[in-house]
Every structure is written in C-alpha cells, then in structure tokens.
Scaffold this active site. Structure first.
Site, PDB file in Angstrom:
ATOM      1  N   CYS A  96      35.411  77.652  58.606  1.00 55.14           N
ATOM      2  CA  CYS A  96      35.036  77.229  57.203  1.00 55.14           C
ATOM      3  C   CYS A  96      33.386  76.924  57.045  1.00 55.14           C
ATOM      4  O   CYS A  96      32.734  76.430  57.842  1.00 55.14           O
ATOM      5  CB  CYS A  96      35.820  75.787  57.105  1.00 55.14           C
ATOM      6  SG  CYS A  96      35.336  74.915  55.510  1.00 55.14           S
ATOM      7  N   CYS A 117      30.867  73.624  56.822  1.00 57.49           N
ATOM      8  CA  CYS A 117      30.021  72.732  57.769  1.00 57.49           C
ATOM      9  C   CYS A 117      29.309  73.994  58.798  1.00 57.49           C
ATOM     10  O   CYS A 117      30.064  74.749  59.175  1.00 57.49           O
ATOM     11  CB  CYS A 117      30.706  71.822  58.440  1.00 57.49           C
ATOM     12  SG  CYS A 117      31.294  70.469  57.560  1.00 57.49           S
ATOM     13  N   CYS A 177      39.741  67.812  55.720  1.00 56.57           N
ATOM     14  CA  CYS A 177      38.109  68.023  55.444  1.00 56.57           C
ATOM     15  C   CYS A 177      37.688  66.651  55.853  1.00 56.57           C
ATOM     16  O   CYS A 177      37.889  65.561  55.200  1.00 56.57           O
ATOM     17  CB  CYS A 177      37.918  68.414  53.784  1.00 56.57           C
ATOM     18  SG  CYS A 177      36.311  68.631  53.476  1.00 56.57           S
ATOM     19  N   CYS A 193      15.420  69.136  47.208  1.00 62.12           N
ATOM     20  CA  CYS A 193      16.394  69.696  48.102  1.00 62.12           C
ATOM     21  C   CYS A 193      16.045  70.997  48.908  1.00 62.12           C
ATOM     22  O   CYS A 193      17.043  71.407  49.158  1.00 62.12           O
ATOM     23  CB  CYS A 193      17.584  69.808  47.002  1.00 62.12           C
ATOM     24  SG  CYS A 193      17.286  71.061  45.716  1.00 62.12           S
TER      25      CYS A 193
END
Length: 403
Positions: free
Chosen positions: A56, A59, A134, A361
């Site tokens: 996935c 992560c 999750c 960010c």
C-alpha cells in the site's frame, strides 16, 4: 557486493543508505546488508503493524521504529536547511502524530458488477490495494469503508471508478464521492438512507461540476482555536488534530506578545483563531486567503464568535501584501501551499516585520524562502520538525524568523 554493509540513514524517498551510497529498500538504520543482498534486521527495524505494508502506498516507513522515524523526520528538515546554508539557533524536538490519527484521506474506488474495491494506490503504481485494515486513518473514518463497499456493490455498475474524500468534522465523518452519479430515484434514496443509517455528518456527490449535498442534517463545522467554523466540502484541514495542536502551540509560543498579526494563506482560520481571543495570544489578526469558500467560512465564524479576526479575500501569489502593508503588523504567520511563497516572501524580506512564524508542508520550498529571509537580515531562531503523516516520507515543519 562482496562484503556486508550497514545501513546508516534513511533517504528522502524511504530507502536505507549505506556508507558506500547504496540504496536498499525497506531497510532501517542499523540493519546489515549481507553479501547476497539480504537485509538482516538491526535494533531499529520494526515489524510493520499493517498487513498491507509495503504494498500500500499510504505508508513508506512502517519498518522503522519510533526513534528511527523521529530521526528521519528531523533529518529531512535539517537537510533541507543545510542545503541552503541555514543554521537554526535552536532545534525543537520533532512532534509526531500517533497511529490511527489521520482525520482526512482520499480513497480510490474501482468496481465491476458486484465486485468493489476501496483503498489507496500501491506505491509508484496505479494498482489499487483493497483495504482490510488501516493503521493511519482515524477509526471513525475507516469504519465507513466496508459499509461503502457494500453500498456501491449493490448498484452493480459495469465499470466503476471514483474517489472518496473523507474528513472527520465536529459532527462526524464528512464524505464526498467524486466521479459517481446515482442513477434514478432509488439509488439517490439508497445513498441518503446510507448516510442516515451510518451517521454521516454530510454526504456530497461530485460528478465533475462541484460537490452537491445529498445529506447534511446540521451545518458541518470544524472547531479551530475554540471557534466552530463551517467546513466547505474538500477544504484543507491539518491532517491530524495532534499535528494541528503542535503547530498552533508553536505559533502561540513564538508570537506571544504580538498585538497585531497577519495570517497569510490563512485557509479556514486555523492559526487566526488560535492567535486571537483570550485562549490565544489576544492578537488582532488579518486573515488573507484566496479560496472564496474558506475565506467566507473564516469571516462568518469570526463574526459569530466576535473574534478580532479580519478576513480578506486575497490571492497572495498575484497580489502579495506590500512592505508598507506588512510594516503595520507586529508579526506575520505564513502557511503557504507546497510550492512555497516566493512572491510574498520577497515582500516580507523588504519589510520591517520583527517576527515571522513560517509553517510549511514542503521543507525544500521552505528552505528556498528561508534563504531569502536570511539574506535580508532575518535569523532562523527556532525550527521544529513535524510528522503528521504517520510512517510517511511527507514531512512538515514550523519555524521562527526574527529580524
């Protein structure tokens, strides 16, 4: 490779790196890479908590323990700073969000007939991972996945491709489905019944012309700095409540005593409300934002709460505040998109503002803007790495510049 090597650090994209510069996937600091390429786990190699890792793409770093992940977050920020020759006077401890804390996420949907899959894309691929668990999403959001899967499978489309954007609001889960259009009254009623049965705060459908509300029993809000603010569908919100609290705490601490603050790229008013009022630093705040929905939400909430927040609809890329405007403020808070704020930072560099709290960010774009401020006579007083995206290579930060 004829001999063993030890992983010294984790590179920006998540690979372990040896002294010779070799990149090894899914390796942690302290791991040993044997002659045949096998990775022998070291003291910082953790057992991934999720069955979908590493397939996935949600992560990238579940194989790191807490200490190694903290070091990764910190080093990402410090490396960006050193790349521009910046030396912070003080490095604050990294603030990390815990597992199961993400309160906004975009999931992808694919289906044929009765078979429907919902999840994140695989890393560096368009293939979809059908989520059975999750470890990063807030439980209230993850709890919606299986019911949504059953609902969409009942519609039995020949081909289904959609996105589901979920945000945890004050009233519960706000759900926007993009790329799916209900066919007929029966499907529309089924969607509304689903929203009611599962207690959704709001259900909106976007067929390409913007979100259309199908269910919203009461106005959806998110509380920012103690003020409930209307949450337009798809609005930006800090990824976790813990990360938001850490960033707000930094802003309050570093800008304490400032009677007037300009909050630039203010969004819904996350920092404007945190800095105003008795529970903030008591400042009068100008909140400048280009997105009209966010601007109006901030303006309306400020009026209802009688906060000294003055919302201004302004595109700071095309129309940045000029030095003469900025000089009227004791401090500035800057929280731009990932691209940074080159135009606005140029005007700040020419201003006399005493303190600038820059939230970012993207350490790379932040470092370029920071170099502009340093060249203009500011010093980088404090730097705080922030890891809101658990087990991700995505890193954020808070910084303080003093004239």
């Amino acid at each position: 490779m004829s001999e063993t090597e030890v992983i010294l650090r984790v590179a920006a994209k998540g690979d372990g790196v040896t002294a010779s510069g070799r990149h090894v996937a899914l390796a942690a600091p302290g791991d040993t890479v044997l002659a045949d390429g096998t990775v022998q786990p070291g003291p910082h190699h953790a057992v991934p908590p999720c069955r979908h890792f590493p397939q996935c793409g949600g992560c990238q770093l579940q194989h790191l323990d807490e200490e190694a992940w903290r070091d990764f977050v910190t080093s990402r920020v410090l490396n960006a700073a050193s790349g521009q020759g910046l030396e912070p006077a003080q490095i604050e401890p990294a603030q990390l969000s815990p597992p199961a804390s993400r309160r906004r996420a975009t999931l992808h949907v694919e289906g044929r007939g009765k078979s429907v899959r919902i999840g994140f894309r695989e890393g560096r691929s368009h293939a979809l991972v059908d989520l059975a668990e999750c470890t990063i999403m807030h439980p209230a959001m993850f709890a919606m996945i299986e019911p949504l899967r059953r609902l969409l499978s009942n519609f039995a489309r020949k081909k289904l491709s959609a996105d589901i954007h979920m945000t945890l609001a004050d009233q519960g889960v706000d759900c926007n489905v993009k790329g799916f259009t209900p066919e007929g009254l029966a499907e529309t009623e089924a969607l509304i019944a689903f929203a009611q049965e599962h207690g959704l705060a709001r259900l909106t459908m976007d067929d390409g012309y913007g979100p259309e509300t199908h269910w919203e029993p009461e106005p959806v809000t998110v509380t920012l700095g103690g003020v409930p603010v209307a949450l337009p569908p798809g609005s930006f919100l800090q990824p976790t409540a813990e990360g938001e609290a850490a960033l707000m705490a930094s802003a309050r601490e570093w800008l304490a005593g400032a009677k007037t603050v300009a909050d630039l790229f203010s969004g819904l008013g996350t920092f404007a409300f945190a800095l105003s009022g008795n529970d903030g630093i008591g400042a009068k705040v100008l909140a400048a934002e280009a997105a009209r929905d966010a601007h109006m939400a901030c303006k309306t909430a400020a009026g209802a709460a009688q906060r000294p927040v003055f919302a201004q609809h302004r595109d700071l890329f095309r129309n940045p505040l000029l030095p003469a405007d900025l000089d009227k403020f004791h401090a500035v808070l800057l929280d731009p998109p990932r691209a940074g704020a080159k135009e606005q930072v140029g005007r700040l560099a020419a201003s006399k503002v005493e303190r600038i709290c820059y939230i970012s960010c993207n350490p790379a774009s932040w470092a370029k803007d920071a170099a502009t401020l340093i060249e203009a006579g500011y010093r980088l007083e404090k730097l705080r790495p922030v890891g809101q995206f658990r087990w991700s290579t995505h890193v954020e930060l808070a910084s303080l510049f003093v004239r």
